[in-house]
Design a protein around this motif. Structure first.
Motif, PDB file in Angstrom:
ATOM      1  N   GLN A 278     -15.853  -8.539 -13.700  1.00  0.00           N
ATOM      2  CA  GLN A 278     -16.246  -7.430 -13.112  1.00  0.00           C
ATOM      3  C   GLN A 278     -16.199  -7.555 -11.615  1.00  0.00           C
ATOM      4  OE1 GLN A 278     -20.238  -6.747 -14.959  1.00  0.00           O
ATOM      5  NE2 GLN A 278     -21.038  -5.385 -13.174  1.00  0.00           N
ATOM      6  N   GLU A 293     -19.865  -1.996 -21.237  1.00  0.00           N
ATOM      7  CA  GLU A 293     -20.619  -1.006 -20.691  1.00  0.00           C
ATOM      8  C   GLU A 293     -21.034  -1.602 -19.118  1.00  0.00           C
ATOM      9  OE1 GLU A 293     -24.192   1.747 -22.390  1.00  0.00           O
ATOM     10  OE2 GLU A 293     -24.574  -0.375 -22.675  1.00  0.00           O
ATOM     11  N   LYS A 294     -21.065  -2.804 -18.814  1.00  0.00           N
ATOM     12  CA  LYS A 294     -21.285  -3.268 -17.359  1.00  0.00           C
ATOM     13  C   LYS A 294     -20.002  -3.017 -16.613  1.00  0.00           C
ATOM     14  CE  LYS A 294     -24.440  -6.956 -19.048  1.00  0.00           C
ATOM     15  NZ  LYS A 294     -25.643  -6.547 -18.384  1.00  0.00           N
ATOM     16  N   ALA A 297     -20.233   0.260 -15.158  1.00  0.00           N
ATOM     17  CA  ALA A 297     -21.371   0.732 -14.524  1.00  0.00           C
ATOM     18  C   ALA A 297     -20.969   1.311 -13.290  1.00  0.00           C
ATOM     19  CB  ALA A 297     -22.123  -0.418 -14.215  1.00  0.00           C
ATOM     20  N   ASP A 298     -21.636   2.587 -12.918  1.00  0.00           N
ATOM     21  CA  ASP A 298     -21.353   3.310 -11.725  1.00  0.00           C
ATOM     22  C   ASP A 298     -22.283   3.355 -10.421  1.00  0.00           C
ATOM     23  OD1 ASP A 298     -23.496   4.707 -12.662  1.00  0.00           O
ATOM     24  OD2 ASP A 298     -22.426   6.414 -13.250  1.00  0.00           O
ATOM     25  N   ASP A 299     -23.123   2.243 -10.645  1.00  0.00           N
ATOM     26  CA  ASP A 299     -24.194   1.858  -9.592  1.00  0.00           C
ATOM     27  C   ASP A 299     -23.500   1.028  -8.534  1.00  0.00           C
ATOM     28  OD1 ASP A 299     -23.744  -0.545 -10.896  1.00  0.00           O
ATOM     29  OD2 ASP A 299     -25.868  -0.806 -11.368  1.00  0.00           O
ATOM     30  N   SER A 301     -21.901  -2.035  -9.081  1.00  0.00           N
ATOM     31  CA  SER A 301     -21.951  -3.465  -9.530  1.00  0.00           C
ATOM     32  C   SER A 301     -20.574  -3.853  -9.897  1.00  0.00           C
ATOM     33  CB  SER A 301     -23.096  -3.591 -10.379  1.00  0.00           C
ATOM     34  OG  SER A 301     -23.001  -2.823 -11.558  1.00  0.00           O
ATOM     35  N   SER A 302     -20.006  -2.808 -10.491  1.00  0.00           N
ATOM     36  CA  SER A 302     -18.585  -3.143 -10.953  1.00  0.00           C
ATOM     37  C   SER A 302     -17.382  -2.755 -10.082  1.00  0.00           C
ATOM     38  CB  SER A 302     -18.279  -2.601 -12.192  1.00  0.00           C
ATOM     39  OG  SER A 302     -17.219  -2.829 -12.913  1.00  0.00           O
ATOM     40  N   LYS A 305     -14.465  -0.456 -12.918  1.00  0.00           N
ATOM     41  CA  LYS A 305     -14.854   0.955 -13.650  1.00  0.00           C
ATOM     42  C   LYS A 305     -13.468   1.428 -13.633  1.00  0.00           C
ATOM     43  CE  LYS A 305     -17.549   5.096 -13.005  1.00  0.00           C
ATOM     44  NZ  LYS A 305     -17.747   5.117 -14.435  1.00  0.00           N
TER      45      LYS A 305
END
Length: 440
Positions: A278, A293-294, A297-299, A301-302, A305
């Motif tokens: 990730q 899913e992780k 992530a669109d926050d 943290s990844s 993506k």
């Protein structure tokens, strides 16, 4: 076991060991006694007339979704509420807790979350009760998942989840290196890594679960099968020293020796390997579907993506083979209110909740319809591939003394991939231990 997991046959179970048992799920042997313990149920039919509050004892829920299901049940059943007893995240500690509860003949746990390879131990020792088949929608579940909950043709659990690992690839790095598809074999994967690292020497290659715990048993079981070998045959006889099994382990050793697999991967469990991929440090990762899913992530943290390609795990030869996981619900022989427990399990495995669980968690459920559901596929396009991985998957050894077996696999495999022992010597030593454990 080739295409599907099989139920525990009389020959397989007895071939592993007569008498006392120790089993283990998704982590290393957890210090529980191999003492049979026994129970005071004496094999008598369980009383399913009792109703009232119950508990659900399972590993830590990292999804947040389980409590929603319990809240909905509790709202509709105010006199039969379910309380979640969260066991540790580590599977060896989970088993230790369940084992201690059973040996104490405690009624603290009602419904038990059991790894699919625990059936033999818990059923043989009468720590769980035989379940009434007509109370559950078994015909809606993947048949091989039902077989994992069957012991001597009797039902001792009901499948809630199944699982198969997948290969996650950095499609941007593949494309930059001139590749449009994920590798189908380890040799192809190692070639791609070499090319990627040629342009970026700091880029790490392949990650999996190679720490000395149950994840390593999963890795070895799958790669041996993909090399054309098997650790145990259907008669319960070990074949760890076959040339195919040795070739499987040698493939992993080659990866470490040639730096296609980083040395830090010797400490990887699921989350450590997931985080490394990730963070953008790995080109390839074998892991369970929950990681997707992780990665998306669109926050912030990844770092990967929209850069992830999903495929079957690589093979030594032929098709890639994932070792299968999963979770079954059983009922403690010492629990009160078993009638409520039966209804609660049926509620949890109903198709509508199986679909809801899959969409919310990206975890593969036991219901066959989930893998063809348009809503599920819209969110997780790889679910048809996941069903393919499940159908082609292999079970960990379905033997009664599983604790001894998995510990031996881990110790010998880790000795090899860490550079202490050569593959042939490691698998020869493993064969000797498995033969002693299995009585073959």
């Amino acid at each position: 076991m080739a295409t599907h997991r099989r139920g525990l046959s009389r020959r397989t179970v007895l071939g592993a060991s007569a008498g006392a048992a120790a089993a283990l799920g998704l982590a290393a042997c957890g210090g529980g006694s191999d003492d049979a313990g026994g129970s005071d149920s004496g094999g008598a039919a369980a009383d399913f007339s009792e109703r009232g509050p119950i508990t659900l004892a399972k590993g830590k829920d990292t999804t947040g979704k389980l409590q929603e299901f319990l809240d909905a049940w509790n709202t509709d059943h105010p006199d039969e509420k379910v309380t979640l007893v969260e066991l540790p995240e580590s599977s060896d500690e989970q088993r230790s807790n369940l084992l201690n509860n059973a040996q104490a003949k405690s009624d603290a746990y009602t419904v038990l979350g059991l790894d699919v390879v625990w059936t033999a131990e818990f059923a043989a020792n009468q720590w769980v009760v035989e379940l009434p088949k007509d109370k559950f929608p078994l015909d809606t579940l993947i048949p091989s998942t039902v077989e994992t909950a069957t012991y001597f043709d009797k039902l001792y659990g009901v499948p809630f989840m199944t699982n198969a690992q997948l290969l996650f690839s950095r499609k941007d790095l593949l494309e930059a290196a001139g590749y449009t598809e994920a590798p189908k074999t380890f040799d192809e994967m190692y070639q791609i890594i070499e090319k990627v690292k040629g342009a970026n020497p700091d880029q790490l290659g392949y990650g999996g679960q190679f720490s000395k715990y149950e994840g390593l048993t999963c890795a070895v079981t799958g790669i041996v099968k993909s090399a054309g070998g098997e650790l145990f045959d259907d008669q319960g006889k070990p074949h760890a020293d076959s040339k195919q099994a040795i070739a499987g382990l040698q493939t992993l050793r080659n990866g470490f020796d040639q730096d296609y697999i980083p040395q830090e991967a010797l400490t990887y469990k699921e989350e450590e390997s997931r985080q490394a991929f990730q963070d953008g440090r790995l080109v390839f990762l074998t892991n369970w579907p929950y990681v997707f899913e992780k990665f998306q992530a669109d926050d912030g943290s990844s770092q990967v993506k929209d850069k992830v390609l999903v495929s079957l795990v690589p093979a030594v030869t032929g098709d890639g083979v994932s070792t299968l996981g999963g979770l079954n619900f059983g009922i403690s022989a010492f629990a009160k209110n078993k009638g409520t427990a039966v209804d609660f399990i049926a509620y949890m495995v109903a198709e509508e909740r199986q679909k809801e669980w899959a969409i919310a968690t990206a975890q593969p459920t036991a219901a066959e319809s989930v893998y063809e559901d348009a809503d599920v596929i819209a969110q997780f396009p790889f679910f048809p591939q996941l069903k393919d991985a499940i159908d082609k998957g292999v079970s960990r050894p379905q033997v009664v003394k599983y604790g001894d077996v998995t510990q031996a696999i881990q110790e010998n495999a880790y000795s090899c991939i860490s550079g202490s022992t050569e593959a042939k010597a490691a698998m020869t030593d493993l064969q000797k231990t498995l033969t002693e454990v299995a009585g073959k």
